[in-house]
Design a protein around this motif. Structure first.
Motif, PDB file in Angstrom:
ATOM      1  N   SER A   1       0.829  -1.199   0.000  1.00 42.91           N
ATOM      2  CA  SER A   1       0.000   0.000   0.000  1.00 42.91           C
ATOM      3  C   SER A   1       0.862   1.247   0.000  1.00 42.91           C
ATOM      4  O   SER A   1       0.498   2.282  -0.578  1.00 42.91           O
ATOM      5  CB  SER A   1      -0.941   0.013   1.205  1.00 42.91           C
ATOM      6  OG  SER A   1      -0.216  -0.091   2.419  1.00 42.91           O
ATOM      7  N   ARG A   2       2.045   1.192   0.631  1.00 42.75           N
ATOM      8  CA  ARG A   2       2.951   2.331   0.616  1.00 42.75           C
ATOM      9  C   ARG A   2       3.526   2.537  -0.787  1.00 42.75           C
ATOM     10  O   ARG A   2       3.721   3.664  -1.233  1.00 42.75           O
ATOM     11  CB  ARG A   2       4.072   2.121   1.632  1.00 42.75           C
ATOM     12  CG  ARG A   2       3.567   1.939   3.049  1.00 42.75           C
ATOM     13  CD  ARG A   2       4.641   1.388   3.974  1.00 42.75           C
ATOM     14  NE  ARG A   2       5.567   2.417   4.412  1.00 42.75           N
ATOM     15  CZ  ARG A   2       6.637   2.162   5.159  1.00 42.75           C
ATOM     16  NH1 ARG A   2       6.916   0.907   5.514  1.00 42.75           N
ATOM     17  NH2 ARG A   2       7.435   3.129   5.544  1.00 42.75           N
ATOM     18  N   VAL A   3       3.804   1.430  -1.489  1.00 44.99           N
ATOM     19  CA  VAL A   3       4.297   1.520  -2.861  1.00 44.99           C
ATOM     20  C   VAL A   3       3.245   2.154  -3.756  1.00 44.99           C
ATOM     21  O   VAL A   3       3.527   3.080  -4.534  1.00 44.99           O
ATOM     22  CB  VAL A   3       4.687   0.128  -3.391  1.00 44.99           C
ATOM     23  CG1 VAL A   3       5.042   0.200  -4.870  1.00 44.99           C
ATOM     24  CG2 VAL A   3       5.843  -0.449  -2.588  1.00 44.99           C
TER      25      VAL A   3
ATOM     26  N   VAL B   1       3.386   6.223 -14.307  1.00 45.54           N
ATOM     27  CA  VAL B   1       2.482   5.070 -14.332  1.00 45.54           C
ATOM     28  C   VAL B   1       2.094   4.697 -12.901  1.00 45.54           C
ATOM     29  O   VAL B   1       2.937   4.652 -12.009  1.00 45.54           O
ATOM     30  CB  VAL B   1       3.147   3.867 -15.020  1.00 45.54           C
ATOM     31  CG1 VAL B   1       2.275   2.617 -14.897  1.00 45.54           C
ATOM     32  CG2 VAL B   1       3.413   4.191 -16.487  1.00 45.54           C
ATOM     33  N   HIS B   2       0.811   4.436 -12.712  1.00 50.05           N
ATOM     34  CA  HIS B   2       0.328   3.957 -11.421  1.00 50.05           C
ATOM     35  C   HIS B   2       0.195   2.444 -11.472  1.00 50.05           C
ATOM     36  O   HIS B   2      -0.503   1.903 -12.335  1.00 50.05           O
ATOM     37  CB  HIS B   2      -1.021   4.591 -11.082  1.00 50.05           C
ATOM     38  CG  HIS B   2      -1.759   3.866  -9.982  1.00 50.05           C
ATOM     39  ND1 HIS B   2      -3.038   3.405 -10.119  1.00 50.05           N
ATOM     40  CD2 HIS B   2      -1.364   3.515  -8.738  1.00 50.05           C
ATOM     41  CE1 HIS B   2      -3.417   2.801  -9.006  1.00 50.05           C
ATOM     42  NE2 HIS B   2      -2.425   2.858  -8.162  1.00 50.05           N
ATOM     43  N   TYR B   3       0.887   1.768 -10.567  1.00 52.83           N
ATOM     44  CA  TYR B   3       0.783   0.311 -10.474  1.00 52.83           C
ATOM     45  C   TYR B   3      -0.201  -0.040  -9.371  1.00 52.83           C
ATOM     46  O   TYR B   3      -0.032   0.364  -8.219  1.00 52.83           O
ATOM     47  CB  TYR B   3       2.156  -0.303 -10.185  1.00 52.83           C
ATOM     48  CG  TYR B   3       3.079  -0.303 -11.378  1.00 52.83           C
ATOM     49  CD1 TYR B   3       3.123  -1.379 -12.253  1.00 52.83           C
ATOM     50  CD2 TYR B   3       3.887   0.792 -11.650  1.00 52.83           C
ATOM     51  CE1 TYR B   3       3.960  -1.380 -13.354  1.00 52.83           C
ATOM     52  CE2 TYR B   3       4.726   0.807 -12.765  1.00 52.83           C
ATOM     53  CZ  TYR B   3       4.756  -0.278 -13.603  1.00 52.83           C
ATOM     54  OH  TYR B   3       5.581  -0.276 -14.704  1.00 52.83           O
TER      55      TYR B   3
ATOM     56  N   GLU C   1      -3.076  -4.975  -7.103  1.00 50.13           N
ATOM     57  CA  GLU C   1      -3.156  -6.312  -7.711  1.00 50.13           C
ATOM     58  C   GLU C   1      -1.928  -6.600  -8.567  1.00 50.13           C
ATOM     59  O   GLU C   1      -1.350  -7.697  -8.497  1.00 50.13           O
ATOM     60  CB  GLU C   1      -4.429  -6.412  -8.546  1.00 50.13           C
ATOM     61  CG  GLU C   1      -4.625  -7.767  -9.210  1.00 50.13           C
ATOM     62  CD  GLU C   1      -5.879  -7.822 -10.063  1.00 50.13           C
ATOM     63  OE1 GLU C   1      -6.182  -8.908 -10.605  1.00 50.13           O
ATOM     64  OE2 GLU C   1      -6.548  -6.780 -10.202  1.00 50.13           O
ATOM     65  N   THR C   2      -1.509  -5.624  -9.369  1.00 47.95           N
ATOM     66  CA  THR C   2      -0.329  -5.807 -10.216  1.00 47.95           C
ATOM     67  C   THR C   2       0.921  -6.016  -9.382  1.00 47.95           C
ATOM     68  O   THR C   2       1.740  -6.904  -9.659  1.00 47.95           O
ATOM     69  CB  THR C   2      -0.144  -4.587 -11.138  1.00 47.95           C
ATOM     70  OG1 THR C   2      -1.297  -4.448 -11.971  1.00 47.95           O
ATOM     71  CG2 THR C   2       1.093  -4.749 -12.017  1.00 47.95           C
ATOM     72  N   LEU C   3       1.065  -5.206  -8.347  1.00 47.74           N
ATOM     73  CA  LEU C   3       2.250  -5.312  -7.493  1.00 47.74           C
ATOM     74  C   LEU C   3       2.299  -6.659  -6.778  1.00 47.74           C
ATOM     75  O   LEU C   3       3.367  -7.242  -6.613  1.00 47.74           O
ATOM     76  CB  LEU C   3       2.262  -4.162  -6.486  1.00 47.74           C
ATOM     77  CG  LEU C   3       2.479  -2.765  -7.082  1.00 47.74           C
ATOM     78  CD1 LEU C   3       2.198  -1.693  -6.040  1.00 47.74           C
ATOM     79  CD2 LEU C   3       3.889  -2.621  -7.619  1.00 47.74           C
TER      80      LEU C   3
ATOM     81  N   HIS D   1      11.262 -10.387 -10.725  1.00 49.85           N
ATOM     82  CA  HIS D   1      10.924  -9.001 -10.410  1.00 49.85           C
ATOM     83  C   HIS D   1      11.356  -8.663  -8.989  1.00 49.85           C
ATOM     84  O   HIS D   1      11.254  -9.489  -8.078  1.00 49.85           O
ATOM     85  CB  HIS D   1       9.418  -8.747 -10.542  1.00 49.85           C
ATOM     86  CG  HIS D   1       8.983  -8.423 -11.933  1.00 49.85           C
ATOM     87  ND1 HIS D   1       8.556  -9.375 -12.827  1.00 49.85           N
ATOM     88  CD2 HIS D   1       8.909  -7.231 -12.594  1.00 49.85           C
ATOM     89  CE1 HIS D   1       8.235  -8.799 -13.970  1.00 49.85           C
ATOM     90  NE2 HIS D   1       8.443  -7.500 -13.857  1.00 49.85           N
ATOM     91  N   GLU D   2      11.830  -7.442  -8.818  1.00 47.65           N
ATOM     92  CA  GLU D   2      12.137  -6.902  -7.508  1.00 47.65           C
ATOM     93  C   GLU D   2      11.263  -5.661  -7.291  1.00 47.65           C
ATOM     94  O   GLU D   2      11.273  -4.740  -8.114  1.00 47.65           O
ATOM     95  CB  GLU D   2      13.612  -6.496  -7.397  1.00 47.65           C
ATOM     96  CG  GLU D   2      14.594  -7.651  -7.450  1.00 47.65           C
ATOM     97  CD  GLU D   2      14.764  -8.336  -6.087  1.00 47.65           C
ATOM     98  OE1 GLU D   2      14.042  -7.951  -5.141  1.00 47.65           O
ATOM     99  OE2 GLU D   2      15.614  -9.237  -5.997  1.00 47.65           O
ATOM    100  N   VAL D   3      10.499  -5.674  -6.210  1.00 52.90           N
ATOM    101  CA  VAL D   3       9.737  -4.490  -5.802  1.00 52.90           C
ATOM    102  C   VAL D   3      10.406  -3.973  -4.534  1.00 52.90           C
ATOM    103  O   VAL D   3      10.366  -4.623  -3.485  1.00 52.90           O
ATOM    104  CB  VAL D   3       8.252  -4.816  -5.541  1.00 52.90           C
ATOM    105  CG1 VAL D   3       7.497  -3.531  -5.181  1.00 52.90           C
ATOM    106  CG2 VAL D   3       7.621  -5.477  -6.759  1.00 52.90           C
ATOM    107  N   LEU D   4      11.045  -2.824  -4.644  1.00 54.02           N
ATOM    108  CA  LEU D   4      11.884  -2.311  -3.562  1.00 54.02           C
ATOM    109  C   LEU D   4      11.328  -0.987  -3.040  1.00 54.02           C
ATOM    110  O   LEU D   4      10.953  -0.104  -3.818  1.00 54.02           O
ATOM    111  CB  LEU D   4      13.317  -2.101  -4.055  1.00 54.02           C
ATOM    112  CG  LEU D   4      14.007  -3.352  -4.616  1.00 54.02           C
ATOM    113  CD1 LEU D   4      15.229  -2.976  -5.434  1.00 54.02           C
ATOM    114  CD2 LEU D   4      14.407  -4.287  -3.471  1.00 54.02           C
ATOM    115  N   VAL D   5      11.287  -0.869  -1.719  1.00 58.99           N
ATOM    116  CA  VAL D   5      10.809   0.348  -1.067  1.00 58.99           C
ATOM    117  C   VAL D   5      11.965   1.004  -0.329  1.00 58.99           C
ATOM    118  O   VAL D   5      12.714   0.332   0.384  1.00 58.99           O
ATOM    119  CB  VAL D   5       9.664   0.039  -0.079  1.00 58.99           C
ATOM    120  CG1 VAL D   5       9.169   1.333   0.578  1.00 58.99           C
ATOM    121  CG2 VAL D   5       8.522  -0.664  -0.776  1.00 58.99           C
TER     122      VAL D   5
END
Length: 366
Positions: free
Chosen positions: A194-196, A211-213, A216-218, A227-231
């Motif tokens: 949710s922060r991403v 672009v807004h992800y 669901e996509t994340l 894939h790497e999703v990094l905060v």
């Protein structure tokens, strides 16, 4: 009001017979009801800032707010004898909020009318409406993140930080070192998504693609080993800045594809974007891969383009680009052959070892 109004980001309170019962100059023991206190704490927990615009004696009013135990909930209070529309405007400007995200509550129709006349985009409410505000859609964000819950504390820390910076007489780098900054880059889990998503929605000037992800996509990317999703979070001796950056990275054997980089405008002056890009460049160099970053020019993200160019990204042909999915017509593919980068000198950095996790055999390196 529209059926789906935009969210209120700051509610400005009148005091006498609105926040508390009675008139302070007539009764120094004005009372605060438990129900009003609950409204204040509820809105605060949702990340909605609150302030004060009151025609009153400033010292008496601030002292009474302290005695009632709620002074800390109000940022940038404006207490005096000027027009309330001027106070609301000043609060919005200091917070850098658009006027259509501001709201004002007062028991006096004349005061509401004065604010509405000068600031027609500000939403005005009667004192009788106060107990129902938490139930209204404009005061009910769809999600409440960790950063939302401590938004007021982060703004208050920011005011103290800015005051110290204005008083600091040395070089900018010395001031940054004095902040004792700590940046942490970490892999997002389900709680961080949710922060991403919030960052991709709220950040426009420092968003590489605009672009807004969606959530669901994340979530789909979290389960993908490629894939790497990094905060990125940041804190200093004044307190947390919260989540200030997000990276979405697709790893291939010979190239890492930076599909999204977004950083908060609040930390541009701290060099946060440069630190993130240098860290990623160093990791890619150690892993023996090229970097390709997506960039889509918008009317607000010129600063991000400059950051990419300054980091060495260029529009140049390379066979590694052919391994990527086809880009849209408005997306530029910026390429970088990475080299080692030094650790930051103005902050301490904690981050995962992507190079070790995604390293390729030496025979396939460029």
């Amino acid at each position: 009001m529209p059926d789906q109004p935009s969210l209120v980001k700051c509610l400005v309170w009148d005091l006498d017979n609105t926040l508390w019962r009675g008139t302070l100059l007539e009764d120094h023991e004005v009372r605060l009801s438990d129900a009003i206190r609950e409204v204040v704490t509820t809105l605060d927990s949702r990340g909605i800032l609150q302030s004060v615009s009151s025609k009153n004696d400033q010292d008496l009013a601030l002292a009474r707010l302290e005695q009632l135990g709620i002074a800390e909930y109000f940022v940038l209070p404006k207490i005096g004898w000027g027009r309330k529309s001027d106070a609301v405007r000043e609060i919005a400007e200091q917070l850098r909020f658009k006027q259509n995200t501001m709201a004002f509550v007062d028991d006096q129709p004349a005061e509401r009318a004065e604010v509405l006349y000068h600031l027609p985009d500000v939403r005005c409410y009667r004192a009788d409406d106060v107990l129902g505000l938490p139930g209204r859609p404009e005061f009910s964000p769809a999600t409440v993140t960790t950063d939302s819950r401590r938004r007021r504390q982060m703004y208050q820390a920011g005011f103290r930080r800015e005051a110290e910076q204005q008083a600091f007489t040395g070089p900018d780098e010395d001031f940054l070192r004095s902040l004792e900054l700590t940046m942490e880059i970490g892999r997002a889990g389900t709680e961080e998504l949710s922060r991403v998503e919030e960052l991709t929605l709220r950040t426009s000037q420092m968003n590489a693609t605009g672009v807004h992800y969606s959530d669901e996509t994340l979530r789909g990317y979290l389960g993908d080993a490629h894939h790497e999703v990094l905060v990125t979070t940041l804190c200093d001796r004044f307190g947390p800045h919260g989540a200030v950056g997000v990276l979405l990275l697709r790893t291939h054997p010979t190239v890492w594809h930076l599909k999204l980089l977004a950083t908060s405008c609040r930390v541009v002056s701290f060099g946060a974007g440069t630190v993130i890009l240098n860290w990623l460049t160093d990791q890619a160099a150690r892993a023996g891969v090229h970097l390709v970053a997506d960039f889509r020019r918008t009317d607000r993200n010129r600063m991000m383009e400059i950051a990419y160019r300054f980091a060495g990204y260029e529009e140049q042909s390379c066979s590694c680009v052919d391994t990527l999915d086809t880009a849209g017509n408005t997306v530029q593919r910026l390429h970088l052959v990475p080299g080692p980068r030094d650790a930051p000198t103005t902050m301490r950095l904690s981050a995962p070892d992507l190079a070790a996790d995604h390293a390729v055999a030496s025979g396939t390196r460029h």
